[in-house]
Scaffold this motif. Structure first.
Motif, PDB file in Angstrom:
ATOM      1  N   PHE A 168       0.828  -1.202   0.000  1.00 34.20           N
ATOM      2  CA  PHE A 168       0.000   0.000   0.000  1.00 34.20           C
ATOM      3  C   PHE A 168       0.867   1.259   0.000  1.00 34.20           C
ATOM      4  N   ALA A 169       1.824   1.320   0.940  1.00 35.72           N
ATOM      5  CA  ALA A 169       2.684   2.506   1.053  1.00 35.72           C
ATOM      6  C   ALA A 169       3.559   2.678  -0.188  1.00 35.72           C
ATOM      7  N   ALA A 170       4.108   1.587  -0.693  1.00 39.30           N
ATOM      8  CA  ALA A 170       4.961   1.671  -1.878  1.00 39.30           C
ATOM      9  C   ALA A 170       4.177   2.183  -3.081  1.00 39.30           C
ATOM     10  N   ALA A 171       2.954   1.702  -3.242  1.00 35.67           N
ATOM     11  CA  ALA A 171       2.129   2.154  -4.368  1.00 35.67           C
ATOM     12  C   ALA A 171       1.870   3.649  -4.292  1.00 35.67           C
ATOM     13  N   LEU A 172       1.571   4.146  -3.098  1.00 34.88           N
ATOM     14  CA  LEU A 172       1.255   5.566  -2.945  1.00 34.88           C
ATOM     15  C   LEU A 172       2.490   6.446  -3.104  1.00 34.88           C
ATOM     16  N   LEU A 173       3.572   6.094  -2.397  1.00 32.72           N
ATOM     17  CA  LEU A 173       4.760   6.953  -2.420  1.00 32.72           C
ATOM     18  C   LEU A 173       5.472   6.885  -3.765  1.00 32.72           C
ATOM     19  N   LEU A 174       5.700   5.683  -4.273  1.00 34.46           N
ATOM     20  CA  LEU A 174       6.356   5.550  -5.570  1.00 34.46           C
ATOM     21  C   LEU A 174       5.467   6.106  -6.680  1.00 34.46           C
ATOM     22  N   GLY A 175       4.169   5.773  -6.606  1.00 42.28           N
ATOM     23  CA  GLY A 175       3.245   6.272  -7.615  1.00 42.28           C
ATOM     24  C   GLY A 175       3.143   7.785  -7.601  1.00 42.28           C
ATOM     25  N   GLY A 176       3.082   8.369  -6.410  1.00 38.23           N
ATOM     26  CA  GLY A 176       3.001   9.825  -6.314  1.00 38.23           C
ATOM     27  C   GLY A 176       4.238  10.507  -6.861  1.00 38.23           C
ATOM     28  N   ALA A 177       5.429   9.957  -6.518  1.00 39.38           N
ATOM     29  CA  ALA A 177       6.677  10.551  -6.996  1.00 39.38           C
ATOM     30  C   ALA A 177       6.794  10.463  -8.515  1.00 39.38           C
ATOM     31  N   LEU A 178       6.474   9.297  -9.065  1.00 48.02           N
ATOM     32  CA  LEU A 178       6.582   9.118 -10.514  1.00 48.02           C
ATOM     33  C   LEU A 178       5.533   9.939 -11.252  1.00 48.02           C
ATOM     34  N   THR A 179       4.330  10.023 -10.653  1.00 47.82           N
ATOM     35  CA  THR A 179       3.272  10.798 -11.293  1.00 47.82           C
ATOM     36  C   THR A 179       3.620  12.279 -11.340  1.00 47.82           C
ATOM     37  N   GLU A 180       4.246  12.775 -10.267  1.00 52.05           N
ATOM     38  CA  GLU A 180       4.544  14.210 -10.185  1.00 52.05           C
ATOM     39  C   GLU A 180       5.841  14.581 -10.893  1.00 52.05           C
ATOM     40  N   TYR A 181       6.870  13.762 -10.742  1.00 49.40           N
ATOM     41  CA  TYR A 181       8.197  14.172 -11.197  1.00 49.40           C
ATOM     42  C   TYR A 181       8.737  13.359 -12.375  1.00 49.40           C
ATOM     43  N   GLY A 182       8.120  12.228 -12.680  1.00 46.50           N
ATOM     44  CA  GLY A 182       8.617  11.402 -13.765  1.00 46.50           C
ATOM     45  C   GLY A 182       7.930  11.716 -15.082  1.00 46.50           C
ATOM     46  N   PRO A 183       8.461  11.194 -16.174  1.00 52.69           N
ATOM     47  CA  PRO A 183       7.771  11.329 -17.457  1.00 52.69           C
ATOM     48  C   PRO A 183       6.563  10.408 -17.507  1.00 52.69           C
ATOM     49  N   TRP A 184       5.659  10.670 -18.415  1.00 48.49           N
ATOM     50  CA  TRP A 184       4.477   9.820 -18.614  1.00 48.49           C
ATOM     51  C   TRP A 184       3.752   9.542 -17.286  1.00 48.49           C
ATOM     52  N   PRO A 185       3.177  10.571 -16.660  1.00 48.04           N
ATOM     53  CA  PRO A 185       2.625  10.437 -15.307  1.00 48.04           C
ATOM     54  C   PRO A 185       1.535   9.388 -15.151  1.00 48.04           C
ATOM     55  N   THR A 186       0.794   9.076 -16.217  1.00 48.18           N
ATOM     56  CA  THR A 186      -0.257   8.062 -16.096  1.00 48.18           C
ATOM     57  C   THR A 186       0.217   6.682 -16.544  1.00 48.18           C
ATOM     58  N   ARG A 187       1.513   6.550 -16.878  1.00 48.43           N
ATOM     59  CA  ARG A 187       1.976   5.284 -17.440  1.00 48.43           C
ATOM     60  C   ARG A 187       3.177   4.677 -16.712  1.00 48.43           C
ATOM     61  N   PRO A 279      -1.180   3.579   5.462  1.00 49.35           N
ATOM     62  CA  PRO A 279      -0.450   2.321   5.580  1.00 49.35           C
ATOM     63  C   PRO A 279       0.735   2.374   6.529  1.00 49.35           C
ATOM     64  N   ILE A 280       1.341   3.553   6.708  1.00 43.44           N
ATOM     65  CA  ILE A 280       2.466   3.647   7.647  1.00 43.44           C
ATOM     66  C   ILE A 280       1.991   3.363   9.067  1.00 43.44           C
ATOM     67  N   VAL A 281       0.910   4.022   9.480  1.00 42.74           N
ATOM     68  CA  VAL A 281       0.344   3.755  10.814  1.00 42.74           C
ATOM     69  C   VAL A 281      -0.151   2.317  10.892  1.00 42.74           C
ATOM     70  N   MET A 282      -0.717   1.829   9.795  1.00 44.50           N
ATOM     71  CA  MET A 282      -1.195   0.460   9.724  1.00 44.50           C
ATOM     72  C   MET A 282      -0.069  -0.530  10.030  1.00 44.50           C
ATOM     73  N   GLY A 283       1.117  -0.306   9.433  1.00 45.47           N
ATOM     74  CA  GLY A 283       2.248  -1.195   9.670  1.00 45.47           C
ATOM     75  C   GLY A 283       2.776  -1.102  11.087  1.00 45.47           C
ATOM     76  N   VAL A 284       2.864   0.105  11.626  1.00 48.54           N
ATOM     77  CA  VAL A 284       3.375   0.289  12.992  1.00 48.54           C
ATOM     78  C   VAL A 284       2.439  -0.370  14.009  1.00 48.54           C
ATOM     79  N   ILE A 285       1.148  -0.130  13.885  1.00 47.24           N
ATOM     80  CA  ILE A 285       0.193  -0.711  14.835  1.00 47.24           C
ATOM     81  C   ILE A 285       0.131  -2.234  14.683  1.00 47.24           C
ATOM     82  N   GLY A 286       0.440  -2.733  13.470  1.00 41.98           N
ATOM     83  CA  GLY A 286       0.457  -4.183  13.277  1.00 41.98           C
ATOM     84  C   GLY A 286       1.457  -4.882  14.175  1.00 41.98           C
ATOM     85  N   ILE A 287       2.575  -4.205  14.484  1.00 42.99           N
ATOM     86  CA  ILE A 287       3.564  -4.790  15.399  1.00 42.99           C
ATOM     87  C   ILE A 287       2.975  -4.924  16.795  1.00 42.99           C
TER      88      ILE A 287
END
Length: 425
Positions: A168-187, A279-287
């Motif tokens: 969940f966290a990887a999809a949001l953070l990586l997706g957000g970074a690539l969408t904002e700063y990478g080429p082809w934001p929807t691809r 998801p960050i809080v989700m992972g921490v509370i999971g411990i």
């Protein structure tokens, strides 16, 4: 670690590994557990992957809230269709074969997103992702339960939830970074997802093979089913999981637009960073959740969830970003407690021979509630405004939590079934 197949697995009552044909190599227990957790992780990654692109699609193709909610909803609908038709199939053909089929469908869906020229390709890709997750969710969860060592059996639910949080966290953070700063934001983010799925598909190929556990040709046994003696416990778990999964509608389907209104920023990475608090809080509370008894985790999760939904309603009505962040954090913690508590309860009660079908039934109800709520709230957001849609969604989740509280405090829980003996590594 990889080693020759004939020496890698010791047979168990529920899953006896057959010697592979032609000297195929298979993974040992620890590596198999890691790969199974990766398959679980992909279920939340594919769910969250388009979260930051909904707004871009809406701008590019002039889509309404109803259409963007429909893109979100087609995913759980695809999951539900596969769970209804083939929910228990991993008990028949094995966890590995079912996960391979699911990952293949998810890979096809990611590729369609990566090249989509119009919204219909996005719908098709989202449906394929739903099919993939519908096939892979329950066998990957069951595989974690079966590959984890006896000493760590109680941690299986936390491992599953932790894998979800990472995806969940990887999809949001990586997706957000690539969408904002990478080429082809929807691809670009979907192209990278496709590469990762291909790697995971290859690793899954080397999991141990398990023979079919049910009657050949008995299609009814391949549908999700719950034995009569565990239905009361299943009601507790399913209510908790439904409450947890419907958070996704407010965080993923409508959350991006809510944040855009509250933050006032078009920056996709900033918005994804705020969403990733869930998801960050989700992972921490999971411990922490794995140290609690299932009953305590369910009660605490339901109470925190209700508080989070009240905060969410206040945040939207008062247009207060700080309160919104508190609501997202509370929802992430509540998801973790509800998921871990619910999965521990049903894992303890589920006989190993029916584990895949029971978990499939659990995911079926979770995704069905998510899809239905997404469609209803999307239509309300288009017709009556985003604020009313969020208010009604939060109220629906509060009602689910009240039901979870009632069942968790009145249901006797089953003692765990014996864990499988350790596999060699």
């Amino acid at each position: 670690m990889i080693k020759p197949a004939p020496d890698s697995v010791r047979p168990t009552v529920a899953d006896r590994t057959e010697p592979p044909v032609g000297g195929r190599f298979v993974l040992g227990r620890r590596a198999s557990l890691l790969v199974s957790a990766g398959v679980v992780s992909h279920t939340l990654w594919t769910s969250a992957a388009p979260a930051l692109t909904y707004g871009l699609y809406a701008d590019e193709w002039h889509l309404t809230h109803t259409v963007t909610a429909g893109i979100f909803a087609i995913y759980p609908i695809g999951v539900v269709v596969m769970l209804v038709a083939f929910g228990g199939i991993s008990d028949q053909i094995g966890r590995r074969a079912t996960m391979l089929a699911g990952l293949s469908a998810s890979l096809a869906g990611a590729l369609l997103f990566a090249v989509a020229p119009d919204v219909w390709w996005v719908f098709a890709g989202r449906a394929l992702m739903g099919i993939g997750v519908g096939l892979a969710a329950s066998p990957s969860t069951a595989a974690i339960l079966e590959f984890i060592s006896r000493e760590r059996a109680k941690s299986a639910a936390s491992v599953t939830m932790g894998a979800q949080a990472i995806g969940f966290a990887a999809a949001l953070l990586l997706g957000g970074a690539l969408t904002e700063y990478g080429p082809w934001p929807t691809r670009l983010c979907f192209s990278i997802l496709a590469v990762l799925l291909l790697i995971l598909l290859t690793a899954t190929w080397f999991l141990p093979r398990h023979p079919a556990g049910g009657a050949v040709g008995d299609w009814r046994s391949r549908m999700p089913s719950v034995p009569t003696d565990v239905r009361r416990v299943f009601a507790v778990s399913s209510t908790a999981m439904m409450a947890a999964y419907t958070f996704g509608v407010l965080v993923l389907s409508l959350g991006g637009q809510v944040e855009h209104d509250l933050i006032g920023s078009p920056n996709a990475f900033l918005n994804s960073t705020v969403l990733s608090l869930f998801p960050i809080v989700m992972g921490v509370i999971g411990i922490i959740a794995r140290t609690l008894s299932p009953r305590v985790a369910l009660i605490a999760g339901a109470l925190i969830s209700c508080s989070g939904m009240v905060l969410l309603i206040l945040a939207i009505n008062e247009r207060d970003l700080v309160i919104y962040l508190l609501a997202i954090a509370a929802a992430g913690g509540a998801y973790s407690l509800l998921f871990v508590g619910g999965l521990q309860v049903i894992s303890a009660a589920a006989p190993e021979r029916n584990r895949g079908g029971i978990l499939a039934a659990l995911y079926l109800l979770s995704y069905l509630s998510m899809g239905a709520l997404a469609l209803v709230l999307g239509a309300i957001a288009t017709a009556r405004g985003l604020g009313l849609a969020v208010d009604l969604g939060a109220a629906a989740i509060i009602l689910m939590n009240v039901a979870t509280l009632a069942l968790a405090t009145t249901t006797p829980f089953t003692k765990p079934h014996s864990a499988a003996p350790p596999l060699s590594t």
